[in-house]
Scaffold this motif. Structure first.
Motif, PDB file in Angstrom:
ATOM      1  N   GLN A  60     -15.183  68.740  45.683  1.00  0.00           N
ATOM      2  CA  GLN A  60     -15.074  67.492  45.828  1.00  0.00           C
ATOM      3  C   GLN A  60     -16.098  66.511  45.615  1.00  0.00           C
ATOM      4  OE1 GLN A  60     -13.360  67.253  50.035  1.00  0.00           O
ATOM      5  NE2 GLN A  60     -11.219  68.303  49.339  1.00  0.00           N
ATOM      6  N   GLU A  63     -16.659  66.413  41.952  1.00  0.00           N
ATOM      7  CA  GLU A  63     -15.691  65.445  41.180  1.00  0.00           C
ATOM      8  C   GLU A  63     -15.848  63.944  41.439  1.00  0.00           C
ATOM      9  OE1 GLU A  63     -10.805  64.616  41.929  1.00  0.00           O
ATOM     10  OE2 GLU A  63     -11.562  66.773  41.711  1.00  0.00           O
ATOM     11  N   HIS A  64     -16.159  63.493  42.780  1.00  0.00           N
ATOM     12  CA  HIS A  64     -16.642  62.336  43.384  1.00  0.00           C
ATOM     13  C   HIS A  64     -17.547  61.549  42.543  1.00  0.00           C
ATOM     14  CE1 HIS A  64     -16.639  58.959  45.897  1.00  0.00           C
ATOM     15  NE2 HIS A  64     -18.039  58.744  46.049  1.00  0.00           N
ATOM     16  N   ASN A  66     -19.203  62.764  39.690  1.00  0.00           N
ATOM     17  CA  ASN A  66     -18.859  62.900  38.299  1.00  0.00           C
ATOM     18  C   ASN A  66     -20.013  63.737  37.586  1.00  0.00           C
ATOM     19  OD1 ASN A  66     -17.229  62.964  35.946  1.00  0.00           O
ATOM     20  ND2 ASN A  66     -18.191  60.965  35.253  1.00  0.00           N
TER      21      ASN A  66
END
Length: 75
Positions: A60, A63-64, A66
């Motif tokens: 997470q 992804e947050h 990048n």
């Protein structure tokens, strides 16, 4: 079980933020160093009970923010 995460990005600020968050959460953090045109650091945590949970939690963050490259191994 112990989790060993490696993070790579061309953006130092992103890595510094993630390293700081993980350190506050009890991970041991290495210095951010240049490698093959990218910056990298490692984060290690003892006492991981579930590899899947660990991957989901850190995934997470990756992804947050990048992050270009992230890998994890368990020992």
């Amino acid at each position: 079980m112990k989790a060993h995460h490696t993070f790579r990005s061309i953006e130092r600020e992103k890595l510094e933020i993630i390293a700081s968050l993980l350190q506050q959460a009890g991970y041991r953090i290495t210095r951010i160093t240049p490698r093959q045109g990218e910056l990298t650091f490692k984060a290690t945590r003892d006492g991981v009970h579930s590899g899947e949970d660990e991957q989901a939690r850190i995934g997470q963050l990756v992804e947050h923010f990048n992050i270009e490259s992230w890998s994890v191994t368990f020992t």
